[in-house]
Design an enzyme around this catalytic site. Sequence first.
Site, PDB file in Angstrom:
ATOM      1  N   HIS A 128       0.868  -1.181   0.000  1.00  0.00           N
ATOM      2  CA  HIS A 128       0.000   0.000   0.000  1.00  0.00           C
ATOM      3  C   HIS A 128       0.901   1.225   0.000  1.00  0.00           C
ATOM      4  O   HIS A 128       1.048   1.913   1.011  1.00  0.00           O
ATOM      5  CB  HIS A 128      -0.936  -0.002   1.219  1.00  0.00           C
ATOM      6  CG  HIS A 128      -1.875  -1.169   1.257  1.00  0.00           C
ATOM      7  ND1 HIS A 128      -1.465  -2.439   1.619  1.00  0.00           N
ATOM      8  CD2 HIS A 128      -3.201  -1.269   0.976  1.00  0.00           C
ATOM      9  CE1 HIS A 128      -2.506  -3.260   1.567  1.00  0.00           C
ATOM     10  NE2 HIS A 128      -3.575  -2.572   1.182  1.00  0.00           N
ATOM     11  N   SER A 156       6.839   5.627   2.776  1.00  0.00           N
ATOM     12  CA  SER A 156       7.650   4.407   2.848  1.00  0.00           C
ATOM     13  C   SER A 156       8.464   4.155   1.577  1.00  0.00           C
ATOM     14  O   SER A 156       9.627   3.736   1.672  1.00  0.00           O
ATOM     15  CB  SER A 156       6.754   3.203   3.146  1.00  0.00           C
ATOM     16  OG  SER A 156       6.062   3.388   4.352  1.00  0.00           O
ATOM     17  N   GLU A 203       0.001   0.163  -5.491  1.00  0.00           N
ATOM     18  CA  GLU A 203      -0.959   1.150  -4.994  1.00  0.00           C
ATOM     19  C   GLU A 203      -2.201   1.087  -5.863  1.00  0.00           C
ATOM     20  O   GLU A 203      -2.122   1.206  -7.085  1.00  0.00           O
ATOM     21  CB  GLU A 203      -0.357   2.549  -5.021  1.00  0.00           C
ATOM     22  CG  GLU A 203      -1.323   3.652  -4.642  1.00  0.00           C
ATOM     23  CD  GLU A 203      -1.979   3.417  -3.290  1.00  0.00           C
ATOM     24  OE1 GLU A 203      -3.233   3.480  -3.231  1.00  0.00           O
ATOM     25  OE2 GLU A 203      -1.253   3.169  -2.293  1.00  0.00           O
ATOM     26  N   ASP A 237      -4.070  -4.116  -6.505  1.00  0.00           N
ATOM     27  CA  ASP A 237      -4.388  -4.484  -5.126  1.00  0.00           C
ATOM     28  C   ASP A 237      -3.164  -5.105  -4.478  1.00  0.00           C
ATOM     29  O   ASP A 237      -2.543  -6.027  -5.018  1.00  0.00           O
ATOM     30  CB  ASP A 237      -5.550  -5.482  -5.128  1.00  0.00           C
ATOM     31  CG  ASP A 237      -5.848  -6.005  -3.742  1.00  0.00           C
ATOM     32  OD1 ASP A 237      -6.508  -5.294  -2.972  1.00  0.00           O
ATOM     33  OD2 ASP A 237      -5.400  -7.128  -3.429  1.00  0.00           O
ATOM     34  N   ASP A 263       0.853  -2.336   4.915  1.00  0.00           N
ATOM     35  CA  ASP A 263       0.497  -1.122   5.649  1.00  0.00           C
ATOM     36  C   ASP A 263      -0.787  -0.513   5.071  1.00  0.00           C
ATOM     37  O   ASP A 263      -0.771   0.576   4.496  1.00  0.00           O
ATOM     38  CB  ASP A 263       1.691  -0.141   5.533  1.00  0.00           C
ATOM     39  CG  ASP A 263       1.393   1.223   6.102  1.00  0.00           C
ATOM     40  OD1 ASP A 263       0.597   1.303   7.044  1.00  0.00           O
ATOM     41  OD2 ASP A 263       1.962   2.205   5.592  1.00  0.00           O
TER      42      ASP A 263
END
Length: 278
Positions: A41, A98, A116, A141, A162
């Site tokens: 993510h 991140s 993402e 996904d 995350d």
Amino acid sequence: MNYRHAFHAGNFADVFKHIVLTLLLKSLHRKDTPFCYVDTHAGAGRYDLTSEAAQKTGEYRDGIWRLWDMNPLPELADYLAAVRASNADGTLHYYPGSPAIARFFMRPIDRMVLLELQADECALLQARFAGDRQVVVQRQDGYAGLKAYLPPKEKRGLVLIDPPYESDREYEQVVEGLKVAHDRWSSGIFALWYPIKARPPIERFHRVLAATGIRKMLLAEFAPYPEDSSFRLNGCGMVVVNPPWKLEETLRRLLPELLDVLRQHPAARTGLSWLVPE
């Protein structure tokens, strides 16, 4: 999804998460062989702290802002170097997500895969890493990506899971994703971030994780607020599967010192334990 990290970038949860992430990435430098970093993510990759969203909440002021001008604890030096790399003029203007933190610690032999699903966030991420041959960005996904990209050809590395935890099923999806990923790559390091708003859902999450049969799960929690309100983010945690040597020792020393800087209430606390030992 409605979640937008721009409102929360650089807050205490980001600081905690990215300090742990830095320690994990640095541990991968102990060997000369390449590693792969996978982010399920990934978000936008970098956030403008002067934006309307960041200024509206001001959460970064109780996070990275408190650390910016202080003499860093030795264990924080690498993390702060990564944040400063996004602020070349020495003024805190941007907070790296991140992906930017991970990119800072990648060597020429290393690689990362950024997943993402949100279209606008992914577009920003793709623009940020355009032309970077060490970085793969996919609008996908994140849980499906665990099946597509694991195990990596490098055979060493780290997966950060995350999600925003907007869905009621998110905890369940995290556990399912971890089981799939660990089945495909049992030697990888996996870091699972989660929010703390109320204790009962966290206790259930921990029980389900422990019941997977996966070994070597280190649990770290950081809560600058007391856990008596479900209307705010009171703290957060990280479950690290296959934690590297000395991570427990470093966090046991570092987390109380970090709490002294970011504390919001006398009842603030940190926690470190083995959810599942070796």
